[in-house]
Design an enzyme around this catalytic site. Structure first.
Site, short mmCIF file in Angstrom:
data_model
loop_
_atom_site.label_atom_id
_atom_site.label_comp_id
_atom_site.label_asym_id
_atom_site.label_seq_id
_atom_site.Cartn_x
_atom_site.Cartn_y
_atom_site.Cartn_z
N GLU A 180 0.85 -1.20 0.00
CA GLU A 180 0.00 0.00 0.00
C GLU A 180 0.88 1.24 0.00
O GLU A 180 2.10 1.17 0.02
CB GLU A 180 -0.91 0.03 1.24
CG GLU A 180 -2.38 -0.28 0.95
CD GLU A 180 -3.11 0.85 0.24
OE1 GLU A 180 -2.47 1.86 -0.14
OE2 GLU A 180 -4.34 0.71 0.04
N ARG A 202 -6.33 0.44 12.65
CA ARG A 202 -5.03 0.82 12.10
C ARG A 202 -5.24 1.86 11.01
O ARG A 202 -6.36 2.06 10.53
CB ARG A 202 -4.32 -0.41 11.51
CG ARG A 202 -5.09 -1.05 10.35
CD ARG A 202 -4.22 -2.03 9.59
NE ARG A 202 -4.93 -2.78 8.55
CZ ARG A 202 -5.17 -2.34 7.33
NH1 ARG A 202 -4.80 -1.12 6.97
NH2 ARG A 202 -5.78 -3.11 6.43
N ASN A 258 -4.82 3.25 7.09
CA ASN A 258 -4.89 2.61 5.78
C ASN A 258 -4.43 3.60 4.72
O ASN A 258 -3.30 4.07 4.75
CB ASN A 258 -6.31 2.10 5.50
CG ASN A 258 -6.35 1.11 4.35
OD1 ASN A 258 -5.58 0.16 4.30
ND2 ASN A 258 -7.24 1.34 3.39
N ASN A 272 -10.38 4.58 1.32
CA ASN A 272 -9.49 4.41 0.18
C ASN A 272 -9.67 5.55 -0.82
O ASN A 272 -10.52 6.42 -0.64
CB ASN A 272 -9.75 3.06 -0.52
CG ASN A 272 -8.83 1.96 -0.03
OD1 ASN A 272 -7.62 2.15 0.08
ND2 ASN A 272 -9.40 0.80 0.27
N ASP A 304 -9.87 0.86 -4.61
CA ASP A 304 -8.81 0.90 -3.61
C ASP A 304 -8.11 2.24 -3.74
O ASP A 304 -8.76 3.26 -3.96
CB ASP A 304 -7.88 -0.31 -3.76
CG ASP A 304 -7.29 -0.75 -2.43
OD1 ASP A 304 -6.43 -0.03 -1.89
OD2 ASP A 304 -7.68 -1.82 -1.93
#
Length: 283
Positions: A16, A97, A99, A144, A194
């Site tokens: 990522e 968490r 992203n 995202n 994404d």
């Protein structure tokens, strides 16, 4: 355009945070669940290991990045390996968490949070700017596609399970003005948005999870083209290279069979269009 080539065959669990550093002339990316940061200058690859999940960054200087982790934002010195705490990021919520995230043209940094187990509505989208971390949108399940129009007038983002890309106008300081609008509906095609980035003309390039591709859409959300990749779980694109005409794309190996040797690798395309340099984060 040439077919995708492999920049790095390192098998990331969850690649990522693709980023081109314009002063270093190198690509960066993360393995979120592997707790690693990678750098590749086209010849050599470096890696840094952390004690927690790390997912996205913006560049501050040639040798310093602002990094988002599972519990904080911190400035990381690439030369010494030292960390300087900037602010907490859901440090009191161990189930979440960071992203997807990206720097905006005004010098701020947007970052999303989510549950480790994809818990519905566990996350949010925040913006850090000149000493303030402000929660912008919640609840979010999988944040995202955070990116910005080249002129800084709009921000894009999505909650992946909704399959809807949203757009919101920004003021002169980069804060949202008014309510976000539904901009690109991917539900008819069953596509999962994404990470994303815009090119120099403002076209929107979106990595699409489980679709083995990055797709490009125009200002009006009209589909323009797609770039095929050899593994399905595509996560995040970033333009870079000396003239910003290379597109780096990360992927994820999590849940993929060993026979998928491309899963988790990091790829590059050489294109006949140009991206734009990622803006510096103002600390």
């Amino acid at each position: 355009m040439t077919p995708a080539t492999t920049l790095s065959a390192t098998r990331c669990i969850l690649g990522e945070g693709a980023l081109w550093h314009p002063e270093r002339g190198s690509f960066f990316w993360f393995d979120i669940l592997g707790h690693r940061l990678y750098e590749h200058d086209g010849v050599h690859q470096r890696v840094w290991q952390f004690d927690r999940a790390v997912s996205a960054a913006g560049w501050v200087t040639r040798d310093r990045l602002l990094i988002a982790s599972a519990r904080d934002l911190f400035v990381f010195d690439l030369t010494t390996g030292s960390e300087a705490h900037v602010c907490d990021l859901e440090a009191d919520i161990p189930a979440t968490r960071s992203n997807d995230g990206r720097a905006d043209p005004q010098g701020g940094f947007w970052i999303g949070t989510m549950g480790y187990k994809l818990e519905q509505d566990a996350g949010a989208i925040y913006r850090w700017y000149r000493g303030e971390l402000r929660r912008l949108y919640a609840p979010i399940t999988i944040p995202n596609a955070i990116c910005f129009s080249p002129n800084g007038q709009f921000s894009y983002f999505t909650d992946t399970p909704t399959r809807m890309i949203r757009r919101v106008a920004l003021d002169a300081h980069g804060w949202p003005e008014g309510e976000p609008e539904d901009w690109l509906d991917l539900n008819p095609e069953g596509l999962n948005p994404d990470g994303a980035v815009t090119d120099d003309a403002g076209n929107f390039w979106n990595a699409q999870w489980n679709a083995s591709r990055v797709a490009c859409y125009g200002h009006d959300g009209r589909f323009l083209t797609s770039l095929p990749l050899p593994t399905p779980q595509i996560t995040c694109p970033a333009f870079g290279g000396p003239d910003l005409s290379r597109l780096m794309v990360t992927s994820a190996a999590e849940g993929r069979p060993d026979e998928d040797g491309a899963a988790g690798n990091t790829f590059v395309f050489d294109l006949d269009i140009k991206g734009r340099a990622e803006p510096r984060v103002v600390i």
